[in-house]
Every structure is written in C-alpha cells, then in structure tokens.
Design a protein around this motif. Structure first.
Motif, PDB file in Angstrom:
ATOM      1  N   ARG A  18       5.299  -3.628   5.722  1.00 21.98           N
ATOM      2  CA  ARG A  18       5.269  -2.186   5.557  1.00 21.98           C
ATOM      3  C   ARG A  18       3.909  -1.668   5.999  1.00 21.98           C
ATOM      4  N   THR A  19       3.847  -0.424   6.348  1.00 21.07           N
ATOM      5  CA  THR A  19       2.603   0.149   6.864  1.00 21.07           C
ATOM      6  C   THR A  19       1.854   0.968   5.828  1.00 21.07           C
ATOM      7  N   GLU A  20       2.537   1.371   4.743  1.00 20.76           N
ATOM      8  CA  GLU A  20       1.897   2.193   3.716  1.00 20.76           C
ATOM      9  C   GLU A  20       2.118   1.572   2.344  1.00 20.76           C
ATOM     10  N   PRO A  21       1.079   1.525   1.525  1.00 19.87           N
ATOM     11  CA  PRO A  21       1.249   1.037   0.154  1.00 19.87           C
ATOM     12  C   PRO A  21       1.838   2.122  -0.734  1.00 19.87           C
ATOM     13  N   LEU A  22       2.183   1.766  -1.960  1.00 19.76           N
ATOM     14  CA  LEU A  22       2.530   2.780  -2.940  1.00 19.76           C
ATOM     15  C   LEU A  22       1.291   3.592  -3.284  1.00 19.76           C
ATOM     16  N   ALA A  23       1.478   4.851  -3.585  1.00 21.52           N
ATOM     17  CA  ALA A  23       0.365   5.699  -4.015  1.00 21.52           C
ATOM     18  C   ALA A  23       0.206   5.531  -5.518  1.00 21.52           C
ATOM     19  N   LEU A  24      -0.727   4.687  -5.911  1.00 15.75           N
ATOM     20  CA  LEU A  24      -0.926   4.371  -7.323  1.00 15.75           C
ATOM     21  C   LEU A  24      -2.364   4.704  -7.699  1.00 15.75           C
ATOM     22  N   THR A  25      -2.534   5.640  -8.605  1.00 21.71           N
ATOM     23  CA  THR A  25      -3.867   6.079  -8.993  1.00 21.71           C
ATOM     24  C   THR A  25      -4.021   5.993 -10.505  1.00 21.71           C
ATOM     25  N   ALA A 328      -4.772  -8.665  -1.744  1.00 21.78           N
ATOM     26  CA  ALA A 328      -4.961  -7.251  -2.092  1.00 21.78           C
ATOM     27  C   ALA A 328      -6.407  -6.805  -1.962  1.00 21.78           C
ATOM     28  N   GLY A 329      -7.335  -7.730  -1.703  1.00 23.53           N
ATOM     29  CA  GLY A 329      -8.723  -7.360  -1.501  1.00 23.53           C
ATOM     30  C   GLY A 329      -9.572  -7.344  -2.750  1.00 23.53           C
ATOM     31  N   HIS A 330      -9.056  -7.903  -3.848  1.00 19.90           N
ATOM     32  CA  HIS A 330      -9.844  -7.948  -5.083  1.00 19.90           C
ATOM     33  C   HIS A 330     -10.857  -9.086  -5.079  1.00 19.90           C
ATOM     34  N   GLN A 331     -10.752  -9.993  -4.116  1.00 13.55           N
ATOM     35  CA  GLN A 331     -11.731 -11.052  -3.943  1.00 13.55           C
ATOM     36  C   GLN A 331     -11.740 -11.442  -2.476  1.00 13.55           C
ATOM     37  N   THR A 332     -12.818 -12.066  -2.055  1.00 14.63           N
ATOM     38  CA  THR A 332     -13.023 -12.303  -0.623  1.00 14.63           C
ATOM     39  C   THR A 332     -12.471 -13.633  -0.149  1.00 14.63           C
ATOM     40  N   HIS A 333     -11.876 -14.415  -1.017  1.00 13.73           N
ATOM     41  CA  HIS A 333     -11.480 -15.780  -0.672  1.00 13.73           C
ATOM     42  C   HIS A 333     -10.303 -16.196  -1.541  1.00 13.73           C
ATOM     43  N   PHE A 334      -9.638 -17.262  -1.113  1.00 11.64           N
ATOM     44  CA  PHE A 334      -8.562 -17.852  -1.904  1.00 11.64           C
ATOM     45  C   PHE A 334      -8.999 -19.243  -2.351  1.00 11.64           C
ATOM     46  N   LEU A 361       2.373  -3.443  -3.015  1.00 12.62           N
ATOM     47  CA  LEU A 361       1.295  -3.782  -3.942  1.00 12.62           C
ATOM     48  C   LEU A 361      -0.070  -3.874  -3.284  1.00 12.62           C
ATOM     49  N   PHE A 362      -0.121  -4.004  -1.966  1.00 13.44           N
ATOM     50  CA  PHE A 362      -1.412  -4.154  -1.302  1.00 13.44           C
ATOM     51  C   PHE A 362      -2.007  -2.787  -1.001  1.00 13.44           C
ATOM     52  N   PRO A 363      -3.194  -2.498  -1.521  1.00  9.63           N
ATOM     53  CA  PRO A 363      -3.803  -1.175  -1.274  1.00  9.63           C
ATOM     54  C   PRO A 363      -3.930  -0.843   0.202  1.00  9.63           C
ATOM     55  N   ASP A 364      -4.129  -1.878   1.019  1.00 10.93           N
ATOM     56  CA  ASP A 364      -4.168  -1.704   2.474  1.00 10.93           C
ATOM     57  C   ASP A 364      -3.373  -2.853   3.083  1.00 10.93           C
ATOM     58  N   PRO A 365      -2.162  -2.599   3.557  1.00 10.95           N
ATOM     59  CA  PRO A 365      -1.309  -3.697   4.042  1.00 10.95           C
ATOM     60  C   PRO A 365      -1.870  -4.454   5.239  1.00 10.95           C
ATOM     61  N   LYS A 366      -2.678  -3.773   6.089  1.00  5.99           N
ATOM     62  CA  LYS A 366      -3.147  -4.457   7.302  1.00  5.99           C
ATOM     63  C   LYS A 366      -4.090  -5.614   7.002  1.00  5.99           C
ATOM     64  N   PRO A 367      -5.142  -5.444   6.200  1.00  5.91           N
ATOM     65  CA  PRO A 367      -5.975  -6.609   5.872  1.00  5.91           C
ATOM     66  C   PRO A 367      -5.188  -7.711   5.160  1.00  5.91           C
ATOM     67  N   ALA A 368      -4.213  -7.325   4.335  1.00  7.42           N
ATOM     68  CA  ALA A 368      -3.385  -8.337   3.668  1.00  7.42           C
ATOM     69  C   ALA A 368      -2.625  -9.160   4.704  1.00  7.42           C
ATOM     70  N   GLN A 369      -2.100  -8.488   5.737  1.00  6.82           N
ATOM     71  CA  GLN A 369      -1.393  -9.194   6.794  1.00  6.82           C
ATOM     72  C   GLN A 369      -2.331 -10.128   7.546  1.00  6.82           C
ATOM     73  N   GLU A 370      -3.538  -9.673   7.812  1.00  7.24           N
ATOM     74  CA  GLU A 370      -4.498 -10.512   8.534  1.00  7.24           C
ATOM     75  C   GLU A 370      -4.873 -11.744   7.711  1.00  7.24           C
ATOM     76  N   ARG A 371      -5.052 -11.559   6.422  1.00  5.22           N
ATOM     77  CA  ARG A 371      -5.382 -12.701   5.580  1.00  5.22           C
ATOM     78  C   ARG A 371      -4.214 -13.695   5.519  1.00  5.22           C
ATOM     79  N   MET A 372      -3.001 -13.161   5.469  1.00  5.34           N
ATOM     80  CA  MET A 372      -1.835 -14.042   5.469  1.00  5.34           C
ATOM     81  C   MET A 372      -1.766 -14.816   6.785  1.00  5.34           C
ATOM     82  N   LYS A 373      -2.067 -14.170   7.891  1.00  7.17           N
ATOM     83  CA  LYS A 373      -2.076 -14.863   9.181  1.00  7.17           C
ATOM     84  C   LYS A 373      -3.140 -15.957   9.217  1.00  7.17           C
ATOM     85  N   ASN A 374      -4.302 -15.668   8.625  1.00 14.73           N
ATOM     86  CA  ASN A 374      -5.360 -16.680   8.590  1.00 14.73           C
ATOM     87  C   ASN A 374      -4.906 -17.909   7.803  1.00 14.73           C
ATOM     88  N   LEU A 375      -4.240 -17.683   6.675  1.00 12.69           N
ATOM     89  CA  LEU A 375      -3.745 -18.810   5.894  1.00 12.69           C
ATOM     90  C   LEU A 375      -2.705 -19.600   6.685  1.00 12.69           C
TER      91      LEU A 375
END
Length: 383
Positions: A18-25, A328-334, A361-375
């Motif tokens: 998906r390209t947009e996360p949920l709007a959760l504030t 989700a970007g809450h930490q820089t590593h797995f 659930l991912f605040p920004d889906p694009k970095p999440a996708q990139e991290r998944m690709k790295n894994l």
C-alpha cells in the motif's frame, strides 16, 4: 512498486504494498477500558555479546518506544515476557529497565505497571522463592510503578500442590503496598509453567487461582489471563470478586473479549498492542463512545496478524514484534537481545510484513518496503 515475497509453497509471489498508512494520531485518554501494551526492548546492535551474555540494551531507543505508546494513551506493561524476561533479559537487565521506564513514566505522565518475578534465582525452596519475589516487589514499589505478580518458573518446579501457591501468593499479597495485577501465563508462552497453580487440569488450576484472589480481593487490582482460550477467560471473568478487573492477555481473541457482553468485559494487557498500539488506541476511543461495532470493525482485521505472530512456538512471538518495530521505523536495526531475531523463518517474516502493511501499520510504507527488501536480499532473494 512491487516486492517479491516467499510464499507458503517455497516459491516467490509478487506483492504490491500500500502507498498510504492509516491516519493514526494521539488522542484523549480512554474512559471505558484500562489498556496496557506489553512493550519490547531494543537491543544495542554494536555490543560485542553472544546469545548467553547479559543483555545489551539501547536505552534511548527503548525509552523512545515507550513514549510512543504513552503518546497514544496506552499504559506500558514493563519487564514482561514481551521484553524477553527469561529469554535474553535477565533480572539485572530487567531491574534497570524498570528503574529507567518508571522514571520516564513519571516524567511523561504515562501509566506503567512492571513485572515482579523470581528470575534472579533458577530454583530453591519456597522460602527462597518468596524472598526473590519480595526483592523484586520492593524494587517495583520503590520505583512508583504498579506491580504485576508474574508466574515463576522456580515456583512451578518447587511447589508440591495448590497449597504452596496459596501460601506464597498470600504472603506476597498481604505485604503489597498497593493492589497488584496477578498474571497467569500459560505453558504455550513458557513450557516451564506447565501445571501452574498446582494442577495441569485447567479447571482445578482456575479454582486455586480464584481462591488466591478471594482471600485478598482488596490487594488485587486485576488478573491478566494468557491462556489463548476466550471461553475460559469469560467464565473466569464472571467469577471474579466485585471490583477485580480482568485484563485479557489473549492475543487470539482480544477484540471480542475487550468488547464484552451483557455480563461484562475485559480490560487489556497485550503483547500484540506493541505493534498495534496506535490502531488499538483508536479502536478503544471508538468503544469509549459506546460504538462496539465500530471498535470491532477496526480491531477484528488485526487478529490474522496477531495469530500469525503468536503461532506455535508461541514464545517466539517477540521476534515478530521486534521485526515490525524495525519496519515501522521505531528502531534502526533488527537485532534482539539473546540473538532471538533468528527464531522465526523468512516466510514467517514475509507474511508478517504483508499483513502489517495491509493494515496500514507502517507510518511510512516506503522505508518499510526497503527494509523488507534488504532482509530478503540477506536470504538471497533478489528483487
């Protein structure tokens, strides 16, 4: 953009994130339910440690994640099994975590309850087990946090029958300064807890558990039930003394248990509310308005992800929780304390990513996708 993910057949499939996360504030405090998220710890990825070394924790990232949960109105259940107590985090590390998180909660105005156990010892007599519990209870109370009396591996090994549980828990409840939460953690989460409360039969064990509560109802704020059996939780909930809350720990059936029925409902103390925190908070605010259907509409779709993360061996659910925090970007590593990032398979991670992304659930889906690709690339999956 698409990503190729391992599927259940051993092959690869094309997935379009998906390209947009949920709007959760962040929003207003909850009014109808008390809700805790059992929070994970963030390992220090630069520490030169082995799986059996004392945990090296990234305190800044760990406390930042707690501030994230508090900002959405959730309480933090600290130093619980989600924080890898007994699976990478020893008592010395847990004690430091409790002190730091309790101080942060005071500064932030966040609610916190902390696990009290016996993991500074591996066995012993009932007197030694009581003393271990007392040491941890004293630390938690001194920190200003609420105490959660967690199940003890040492007590499970030493107890001869229900009367030993009645004696140990009665001793602790009599001296507790404030009402505590009693935690019944099933063997699916920790096999060493088989037969807790003096019986492998759940009906008999439930009877002993209720006897402990009935003897000290003024010292029990509530009970956390983690048996992954919704019907049993409801039955137990209806037998609690007036004023004693039921906090669901059922990561399979939490929407219906929190929503409740005409005879009552459960509050929540859940590991799945670590990755679901903002979405869970929004759902509870909908429930606060009396809209149970709206609450279920938000939370029911998350159950598939939760059941996936908590699938057998259930005790390894922490791996999926930390994996999603990384995406989700809450930490820089797995990286996890105890090396537990190795406890789940690549197909498990791929499905977790797909389900979490589908929920927004991912605040920004694009970095999440990139991290998944790295894994994936580390496992030899080229895109």
């Amino acid at each position: 953009m698409t990503i190729r993910l391992p599927d259940s057949t051993g092959g690869l499939k094309v997935y379009e994130p998906r390209t947009e996360p949920l709007a959760l504030t962040p929003g207003t405090p909850f009014t109808s339910r008390t809700v805790f998220s059992a929070a994970h710890v963030v390992a220090d990825p630069y520490a030169d440690v082995s799986p059996d070394s004392p945990a090296a924790v990234d305190w800044d990232a760990t406390l930042a994640f707690r501030r994230h949960l508090w900002s959405h109105g959730l309480g933090v259940a600290e130093a619980m099994d989600t924080a890898q107590r007994g699976m990478g985090l020893d008592w010395a590390g847990a004690a430091e975590l409790i002190r730091r998180s309790a101080a942060e909660a005071k500064a932030e105005g966040g609610r916190i309850a902390c696990g009290v156990g016996t993991d500074q010892i591996t066995g012993g007599t009932l007197a030694e087990i009581r003393a271990a519990y007392e040491e941890q209870l004293a630390l938690v109370e001194a920190s200003g946090a609420q105490a959660i009396l967690t199940a003890s591996r040492a007590l499970a090994a030493a107890a001869k029958g229900p009367e030993d549980y009645l004696e140990v828990y009665g001793h602790l409840l009599r001296q507790a300064a404030e009402p505590v939460i009693l935690h019944w953690l099933g063997p699916m989460f920790d096999p060493a807890l088989e037969g807790y409360w003096g019986s492998s039969g759940l009906d008999a064990a439930t009877g002993t558990f209720l006897e402990v509560i009935a003897a000290h109802p003024d010292k029990v704020d509530g009970v956390k039930i983690s048996l992954l059996d919704g019907r049993r939780e409801i039955d137990l909930r209806r037998r609690l003394p007036q004023g004693v809350r039921c906090y669901t720990g059922d990561d399979f059936n939490y929407p219906e248990l929190i929503a409740g029925d005409e005879q009552g409902f459960s509050h929540a103390l859940l590991g799945i509310f670590d990755p679901l925190g903002p979405l869970a908070a929004q759902a509870v605010r909908v429930l606060d308005t009396g809209n149970a259907d709206g609450f279920r509409a938000l939370l029911d779709p998350t159950v598939e992800l939760s059941r996936h993360l908590f699938q057998a061996p259930t005790r390894f659910y922490k791996t999926g929780v930390v994996f999603l925090a990384w995406l989700a970007g809450h930490q820089t590593h797995f990286t996890m304390v105890g090396g537990l990032q190795s406890a789940r398979s690549l197909p498990h991670f791929a499905r977790a990513y797909e389900l979490a992304d589908g929920l927004g659930l991912f605040p920004d889906p694009k970095p999440a996708q990139e991290r998944m690709k790295n894994l994936l690339s580390l496992y030899g999956v080229n895109q």
